[in-house]
Design an enzyme around this catalytic site. Sequence first.
Site, PDB file in Angstrom:
ATOM      1  CD  GLU A  28      33.457  34.335  31.024  1.00 25.47           C
ATOM      2  OE1 GLU A  28      34.611  34.004  31.336  1.00 25.47           O
ATOM      3  OE2 GLU A  28      32.908  35.356  31.489  1.00 25.47           O
ATOM      4  CE1 TYR A  54      38.301  42.002  28.229  1.00 27.52           C
ATOM      5  CE2 TYR A  54      36.505  41.230  29.600  1.00 27.52           C
ATOM      6  CZ  TYR A  54      36.960  41.657  28.378  1.00 27.52           C
ATOM      7  OH  TYR A  54      36.097  41.743  27.309  1.00 27.52           O
ATOM      8  CB  SER A  55      41.794  40.305  36.065  1.00 27.44           C
ATOM      9  OG  SER A  55      40.480  39.804  36.049  1.00 27.44           O
ATOM     10  CD  GLN A  97      38.401  37.599  29.511  1.00 17.16           C
ATOM     11  OE1 GLN A  97      38.524  36.782  30.416  1.00 17.16           O
ATOM     12  NE2 GLN A  97      37.227  37.979  29.074  1.00 17.16           N
ATOM     13  CB  SER A 100      33.895  36.693  43.066  1.00 16.11           C
ATOM     14  OG  SER A 100      33.177  37.892  43.301  1.00 16.11           O
TER      15      SER A 100
END
Length: 372
Positions: free
Chosen positions: A244, A128-129, A126, A355
Amino acid sequence: MDRPERLRAEARSWLAEQLSTTFAHARGLGGPGREHEGHDVRLAWERHLGRAGWTCLSWPEAYGGRAATLAEQIAFHEEYARADAPARVGHIGEGLIGPTILDFGTPEQKARFLPGIRRGEELWCQGYSEPEAGSDLANVRTRAELVAGEWVVTGQKVWTSLAHVADWCFVLCRTEPGSTRHRGLSYLLVPMRAPGVEVRPIVQLTGTSEFNEVFFDGARTPADHILGAPGDGWRIAMATLGHERGAATLGQQIGFQRELDRVVATAVRTGAAQDPVLRDRIAQSWLELRVMRLNGLRDPGLPFTKLYWSEWHRRLGELAQAVQGRAGLVAEDGELNELQRLYLFSRADTIYAGSSEIQRTIIAERALGLPR
């Protein structure tokens, strides 16, 4: 016997046979903080699962799934965990990008990508971040430009789980120059073996490297390897995240129970169980795990599910260290024991996949309707 129990019995029998014969050596391999264990064996197991029809259970039958209900999926994941089967290497493909392609992909994209996921032949990660776009994902800076029939991708991703073994990455990137925030983003499917893709491991507290940095330096992917329309990436990325939280979390809790049992056994062995404070913490962990299961059975996609299990698991890691006493502070021969690894890796649980602070904001705004 109803359908979920029939599937449960079938899965239990099949797993018992396979994990006591051909794949007996794969039992218990992998998992959080241990993804370095037996990758080749687990990849072979993934493909074995695919051939036997035990991957992608929720997918429509037309795409190789079983159209399994939520109850049937829960039954399978619980039996999978009870059998101490190896940690899956194809879960990102099966649980995230696969359902997203089913929702948004063209017929050609479904034909190209879904069979490889179902058979365990192509692994995904993935994208994304980024260093400046973690919890604030809308700050994505990785960009892509359409040039001569190909998307040319430039930028950096970070905390990319299993990028070092992945064949493909679904990448959220900015394709509209000058755009900001949620606008101008697109959702591309990028081959990880292409020129211009570099993966650098991030060494964790456990000494392993499940997470990675990924650098795209002019990496190319065909123009039709985009899900949805250009600029529609944010909507599709959020849909992926919606997949998810699912039935697999019920199987995860079987693993949690196994860890708690190990903590209790250690407390008895070290004498820590005689400490009334530690006994109370153990009892509290046991009760909270039961609450977790009841909430999961009600709806595994509840918005507080991730917040609850990650905070609980981190506390379990702290308890695991406490019951070991001074011995827990030393890695014998430089090797972490299972409870030390649990403590160290569980520190990340409240950070990755959103988070705890972000989860609380989501619950406040979307579930409770509080003002921003």
